[in-house]
Design a protein around this motif. Sequence first.
Motif, PDB file in Angstrom:
ATOM      1  N   LEU A   1      25.993  39.800  36.096  1.00 50.04           N
ATOM      2  CA  LEU A   1      24.954  40.236  36.909  1.00 50.04           C
ATOM      3  C   LEU A   1      23.776  40.799  35.863  1.00 50.04           C
TER       4      LEU A   1
ATOM      5  N   ALA B   1      20.708  43.090  40.037  1.00 47.66           N
ATOM      6  CA  ALA B   1      21.023  44.548  40.402  1.00 47.66           C
ATOM      7  C   ALA B   1      20.052  45.265  41.020  1.00 47.66           C
ATOM      8  N   ARG B   2      18.718  44.985  40.558  1.00 50.26           N
ATOM      9  CA  ARG B   2      17.617  45.773  41.197  1.00 50.26           C
ATOM     10  C   ARG B   2      17.411  45.266  42.673  1.00 50.26           C
TER      11      ARG B   2
ATOM     12  N   LEU C   1      19.966  43.810  44.453  1.00 49.73           N
ATOM     13  CA  LEU C   1      20.857  44.407  45.385  1.00 49.73           C
ATOM     14  C   LEU C   1      20.685  45.845  45.738  1.00 49.73           C
ATOM     15  N   ALA C   2      20.041  46.375  44.967  1.00 50.95           N
ATOM     16  CA  ALA C   2      19.660  47.898  45.220  1.00 50.95           C
ATOM     17  C   ALA C   2      18.642  47.912  46.140  1.00 50.95           C
TER      18      ALA C   2
ATOM     19  N   THR D   1      20.088  51.029  41.076  1.00 48.93           N
ATOM     20  CA  THR D   1      19.965  49.871  39.947  1.00 48.93           C
ATOM     21  C   THR D   1      20.941  49.972  39.198  1.00 48.93           C
TER      22      THR D   1
ATOM     23  N   ILE E   1      24.735  50.122  39.894  1.00 42.01           N
ATOM     24  CA  ILE E   1      25.183  48.627  40.195  1.00 42.01           C
ATOM     25  C   ILE E   1      25.360  48.006  39.077  1.00 42.01           C
ATOM     26  N   LEU E   2      24.715  48.142  37.844  1.00 44.34           N
ATOM     27  CA  LEU E   2      24.749  47.617  36.741  1.00 44.34           C
ATOM     28  C   LEU E   2      26.013  47.910  36.012  1.00 44.34           C
TER      29      LEU E   2
ATOM     30  N   GLY F   1      28.999  46.391  37.632  1.00 42.25           N
ATOM     31  CA  GLY F   1      29.030  45.207  37.012  1.00 42.25           C
ATOM     32  C   GLY F   1      29.395  44.390  38.354  1.00 42.25           C
ATOM     33  N   THR F   2      29.591  44.676  39.449  1.00 46.17           N
ATOM     34  CA  THR F   2      30.007  43.891  40.464  1.00 46.17           C
ATOM     35  C   THR F   2      28.898  43.763  41.669  1.00 46.17           C
ATOM     36  N   ARG F   3      29.063  42.646  42.393  1.00 42.75           N
ATOM     37  CA  ARG F   3      28.060  42.443  43.520  1.00 42.75           C
ATOM     38  C   ARG F   3      28.516  42.885  44.762  1.00 42.75           C
TER      39      ARG F   3
ATOM     40  N   VAL G   1      26.647  45.595  49.135  1.00 45.50           N
ATOM     41  CA  VAL G   1      26.037  45.482  50.473  1.00 45.50           C
ATOM     42  C   VAL G   1      26.804  44.746  51.442  1.00 45.50           C
TER      43      VAL G   1
END
Lengths: 210, 105
Positions: free
Chosen positions: A22, A27-28, A30-31, B93, B96-97, B100-102, B105
């Motif tokens: 990732l 990540a940005r 997805l945010a 952000t 989420i980082l 470490g997973t997707r 959403v």
Amino acid sequence: MSDHDHDHDDHAPTREDDDLELTEGEARFLALKSLLIEGGVMTADEIRARMEFNERGSPHQAARMIARAWVDPDYKARMLADTKSAAAELGIEATEAALVTIENTPERHNMVVCTLCSCYPRSLLGEPPAFYVSKAYRSRAVREPRKVLREFGVDIPDAVDIAVHDSNADLRYVIMPMRPQGTEGMSEEELAALITRDSVVGCALPVEPA
Amino acid sequence: MVDKLTTDIGGDSAGPVPQEDRDQLFWEKQMIAAFNLLQVKGVVVTDEFRRTVEEMPADYYANSTFYGRRLDGMVRLLIEKGVIDADTIEARTREILESGTRDHV
């Protein structure tokens, strides 16, 4: 042309890059995506549906149109006069503001660039290739097209003019390559397999028939 | 006369054109789809987005990538329009980082 595989064109885009680390950029995004969904700006289903719609844009679409134009002079005239309507005739929905087809001739080779950004006929060719969005191509295509083409392995004789067309968001170009010699007996489908993405951008010539 | 725009690189000298192709990543496809939806819904228009790219500092622009600029311009435009909040997207952000997973959403 067995190496010209169209099967993937119709696949729904469902694969996640789970094998990749990732990154900050992902990540940005997805945010951002989660905030747009939470804020009611769009739904996850709308994003999925739009991805499926976008996947319909692929070089096969431009190839179908050009192959038809090669065998049908009336269609060719319509495509040159109104590319979006000609796309619609083959069931291709072109979302671009305007599309213009330019025909290569024995006297003039044409190529396309977007010097300012990346404007590209996505409905007919899919996402632009890495070279097309590169700063090197955007910078050099308009100044030394012959030299750039030689980097692609295309040698345009000095006697042939090269015209470079600079796309923008309001006007995007499709190049119609010349039909190769020795293709007289070929079907439309066989002809379409000779028309590569890069040949529609003017950075390659169609595949020579076997 | 104004200096030429950062994006106006047509005619500049540059090295060889990269010949290696690169497949779009899944998130990049999603991002383009989300960007298209923002246009279709009238939340952003193409010229506004172009302006955000033109405003990028020259050194940032020179080192940026195509998809990086798309995301950066989109985020800045949506913050400017009040559609999203700058601190919120930064915090999320990071979250989420760190995870470490997707699966967000």
